[in-house]
Scaffold this motif. Structure first.
Motif, short mmCIF file in Angstrom:
data_model
loop_
_atom_site.label_atom_id
_atom_site.label_comp_id
_atom_site.label_asym_id
_atom_site.label_seq_id
_atom_site.Cartn_x
_atom_site.Cartn_y
_atom_site.Cartn_z
N UNK A 42 0.82 -1.21 0.00
CA UNK A 42 0.00 0.00 0.00
C UNK A 42 0.85 1.27 0.00
N UNK A 43 2.08 1.21 0.50
CA UNK A 43 2.97 2.36 0.55
C UNK A 43 4.16 2.25 -0.41
N UNK A 44 4.33 1.10 -1.04
CA UNK A 44 5.49 0.85 -1.89
C UNK A 44 5.33 1.54 -3.24
N UNK A 45 6.29 2.37 -3.62
CA UNK A 45 6.21 3.08 -4.90
C UNK A 45 6.69 2.20 -6.05
N UNK A 46 7.34 1.09 -5.75
CA UNK A 46 7.76 0.12 -6.76
C UNK A 46 7.42 -1.27 -6.23
N UNK A 47 6.18 -1.69 -6.43
CA UNK A 47 5.68 -2.93 -5.81
C UNK A 47 6.45 -4.17 -6.24
N UNK A 48 6.88 -4.24 -7.50
CA UNK A 48 7.54 -5.45 -7.97
C UNK A 48 9.06 -5.34 -7.97
N UNK A 49 9.59 -4.19 -7.53
CA UNK A 49 11.03 -3.99 -7.38
C UNK A 49 11.80 -4.17 -8.68
N UNK A 50 11.23 -3.66 -9.79
CA UNK A 50 11.91 -3.76 -11.08
C UNK A 50 12.60 -2.47 -11.48
N UNK A 51 12.53 -1.44 -10.64
CA UNK A 51 13.22 -0.20 -10.92
C UNK A 51 12.32 0.88 -11.52
N UNK A 52 11.13 0.51 -11.96
CA UNK A 52 10.19 1.47 -12.54
C UNK A 52 9.11 1.79 -11.52
N UNK A 53 8.86 3.08 -11.24
CA UNK A 53 7.79 3.42 -10.30
C UNK A 53 6.44 2.90 -10.77
N UNK A 54 5.55 2.59 -9.85
CA UNK A 54 4.25 2.02 -10.19
C UNK A 54 3.47 2.86 -11.19
N UNK A 55 3.52 4.18 -11.06
CA UNK A 55 2.70 5.00 -11.95
C UNK A 55 3.22 5.00 -13.39
N UNK A 56 4.49 4.65 -13.63
CA UNK A 56 5.02 4.55 -14.98
C UNK A 56 5.14 3.11 -15.45
N UNK A 57 4.86 2.18 -14.58
CA UNK A 57 4.99 0.75 -14.88
C UNK A 57 3.68 0.24 -15.47
N UNK A 58 3.75 -0.41 -16.65
CA UNK A 58 2.55 -0.97 -17.27
C UNK A 58 1.95 -2.07 -16.41
N UNK A 59 2.80 -2.86 -15.78
CA UNK A 59 2.34 -3.95 -14.92
C UNK A 59 3.09 -3.86 -13.59
N UNK A 60 2.57 -3.10 -12.63
CA UNK A 60 3.31 -2.86 -11.38
C UNK A 60 3.45 -4.08 -10.49
N UNK A 61 2.78 -5.17 -10.79
CA UNK A 61 2.91 -6.37 -9.95
C UNK A 61 3.75 -7.45 -10.63
N UNK A 62 4.26 -7.21 -11.82
CA UNK A 62 5.05 -8.18 -12.55
C UNK A 62 6.51 -7.72 -12.60
#
Length: 66
Positions: A42-62
Motif C-alpha cells: 500500500x505504501x510501496x512506490x515500486x511494488x515489484x522492485x523492477x526499478x520502474x515506479x508504479x505509476x510509470x509501470x505498465x504492470x506494477x505487480x510483474x
C-alpha cells in the motif's frame, strides 16, 4: 500407575509444544509485501522492485516487465 501418569504428562507436553508449530492463516490485519523489501504494497512506490515506479509501470505487480 506412576508409569501411566508420567506417560500422560509427557504426551501433554509434546502436544503443547507441537501446537506452537502450526502456521496460522493470514488475518485481516495482514500486510502484503510482494517484493519482500520491507515496505507494504500500500505504501510501496515500486511494488515489484523492477526499478520502474508504479505509476510509470505498465504492470506494477510483474517484476519481469517494465
Amino acid at each position: 500407575m506412576w508409569k501411566r501418569l508420567c506417560l500422560v504428562a509427557a504426551s501433554a507436553v509434546a502436544l503443547s509444544t507441537l501446537s506452537a508449530c502450526v502456521v496460522a492463516p493470514a488475518r485481516p490485519g495482514y500486510v502484503h509485501d510482494a517484493d519482500r523489501d520491507g515496505v507494504p504494497n500500500t505504501y510501496d512506490r515500486d511494488r515489484d522492485n523492477d526499478g520502474a515506479p508504479n505509476r510509470y509501470d505498465d504492470r506494477p505487480r510483474n517484476p519481469y516487465r517494465r
